[in-house]
Write a protein that holds these residues in place. Structure first.
Motif, PDB file in Angstrom:
ATOM      1  N   HIS A   1      32.148   6.654 -32.994  1.00 55.35           N
ATOM      2  CA  HIS A   1      31.713   5.278 -33.270  1.00 55.35           C
ATOM      3  C   HIS A   1      31.118   5.197 -34.675  1.00 55.35           C
ATOM      4  O   HIS A   1      31.406   4.261 -35.428  1.00 55.35           O
ATOM      5  N   ALA A   2      30.286   6.185 -35.002  1.00 54.44           N
ATOM      6  CA  ALA A   2      29.668   6.218 -36.334  1.00 54.44           C
ATOM      7  C   ALA A   2      30.747   6.321 -37.409  1.00 54.44           C
ATOM      8  O   ALA A   2      30.659   5.654 -38.451  1.00 54.44           O
ATOM      9  N   GLU A   3      31.766   7.118 -37.163  1.00 55.96           N
ATOM     10  CA  GLU A   3      32.855   7.251 -38.133  1.00 55.96           C
ATOM     11  C   GLU A   3      33.586   5.921 -38.316  1.00 55.96           C
ATOM     12  O   GLU A   3      33.923   5.541 -39.441  1.00 55.96           O
ATOM     13  N   THR A   4      33.807   5.197 -37.234  1.00 61.31           N
ATOM     14  CA  THR A   4      34.446   3.877 -37.315  1.00 61.31           C
ATOM     15  C   THR A   4      33.624   2.941 -38.184  1.00 61.31           C
ATOM     16  O   THR A   4      34.157   2.260 -39.072  1.00 61.31           O
ATOM     17  N   LEU A   5      32.324   2.907 -37.942  1.00 61.79           N
ATOM     18  CA  LEU A   5      31.433   2.036 -38.711  1.00 61.79           C
ATOM     19  C   LEU A   5      31.382   2.468 -40.176  1.00 61.79           C
ATOM     20  O   LEU A   5      31.450   1.633 -41.088  1.00 61.79           O
ATOM     21  N   PHE A   6      31.265   3.762 -40.415  1.00 56.68           N
ATOM     22  CA  PHE A   6      31.259   4.307 -41.768  1.00 56.68           C
ATOM     23  C   PHE A   6      32.541   3.918 -42.505  1.00 56.68           C
ATOM     24  O   PHE A   6      32.505   3.475 -43.660  1.00 56.68           O
ATOM     25  N   SER A   7      33.681   4.081 -41.845  1.00 53.09           N
ATOM     26  CA  SER A   7      34.965   3.756 -42.465  1.00 53.09           C
ATOM     27  C   SER A   7      35.057   2.279 -42.827  1.00 53.09           C
ATOM     28  O   SER A   7      35.579   1.931 -43.894  1.00 53.09           O
ATOM     29  N   GLU A   8      34.548   1.421 -41.951  1.00 54.07           N
ATOM     30  CA  GLU A   8      34.540  -0.016 -42.247  1.00 54.07           C
ATOM     31  C   GLU A   8      33.673  -0.305 -43.462  1.00 54.07           C
ATOM     32  O   GLU A   8      34.061  -1.077 -44.346  1.00 54.07           O
ATOM     33  N   MET A   9      32.511   0.318 -43.522  1.00 53.72           N
ATOM     34  CA  MET A   9      31.621   0.116 -44.668  1.00 53.72           C
ATOM     35  C   MET A   9      32.266   0.629 -45.945  1.00 53.72           C
ATOM     36  O   MET A   9      32.250  -0.055 -46.979  1.00 53.72           O
ATOM     37  N   GLN A  10      32.825   1.804 -45.877  1.00 50.19           N
ATOM     38  CA  GLN A  10      33.420   2.412 -47.064  1.00 50.19           C
ATOM     39  C   GLN A  10      34.625   1.599 -47.544  1.00 50.19           C
ATOM     40  O   GLN A  10      34.795   1.401 -48.750  1.00 50.19           O
ATOM     41  N   SER A  11      35.440   1.101 -46.624  1.00 51.13           N
ATOM     42  CA  SER A  11      36.631   0.339 -47.009  1.00 51.13           C
ATOM     43  C   SER A  11      36.277  -0.965 -47.719  1.00 51.13           C
ATOM     44  O   SER A  11      37.065  -1.480 -48.501  1.00 51.13           O
TER      45      SER A  11
END
Length: 152
Positions: free
Chosen positions: A135-145
């Motif tokens: 879940h954290a990776e999903t959120l991180f990826s959204e932020m980074q994108s």
């Protein structure tokens, strides 16, 4: 499976965290401006509900009646993106808070894994912890994108 008192307390603490995540993600889905983020938060809320159900099952398996005051909740109905604008919340802030929450929850599961004596309980908690990290990776990826999480 019979839970030790320590395991019961750890599971109850993590159940509270799951309920918080469910509420937060449902509210953030209603508040987000971006349609994709609305879906991300909706999906995460559903996954957190599965975690809560697993933890409640662990308690029930030891004949522990879940009397959690956080278990019942009326999810927001409709689009509240105008509310978040009025309060000054941005999608970036919602994502950042959600990522911080996932970091905390994953850490809490780490403690539960390390302090559980029962192998089956430990494996279930490890599985949930891995999903929290996802879940954290999903959120991180959204932020980074979106350029909201800089690595340098």
């Amino acid at each position: 499976m019979a839970l030790s008192n320590k395991e019961r307390l750890l599971i109850e603490d993590n159940l509270n965290a799951e309920y918080l995540c469910i509420r937060k993600y449902q509210q953030y889905a209603a508040m987000a401006q971006d349609q994709k983020l609305k879906q991300v938060f909706t999906d995460l809320a559903a996954k957190e509900q599965k975690h809560a159900d697993t933890l409640k099952g662990m308690l029930a398996g030891s004949n522990i009646n879940d009397q959690n005051i956080f278990g019942t909740y009326n999810s927001p109905q409709g689009d509240f993106s105008n509310v978040s604008q009025n309060l000054g919340f941005t999608d970036a802030q919602l994502l950042n808070d959600a990522l911080s929450t996932e970091k905390h929850v994953s850490s809490s599961y780490n403690n539960a894994v390390l302090e559980s004596a029962d192998t089956n309980i430990r494996k279930q908690l490890q599985h949930i912890q891995k999903e929290e990290q996802d879940h954290a990776e999903t959120l991180f990826s959204e932020m980074q994108s979106k350029g909201w999480y800089k690595m340098s």
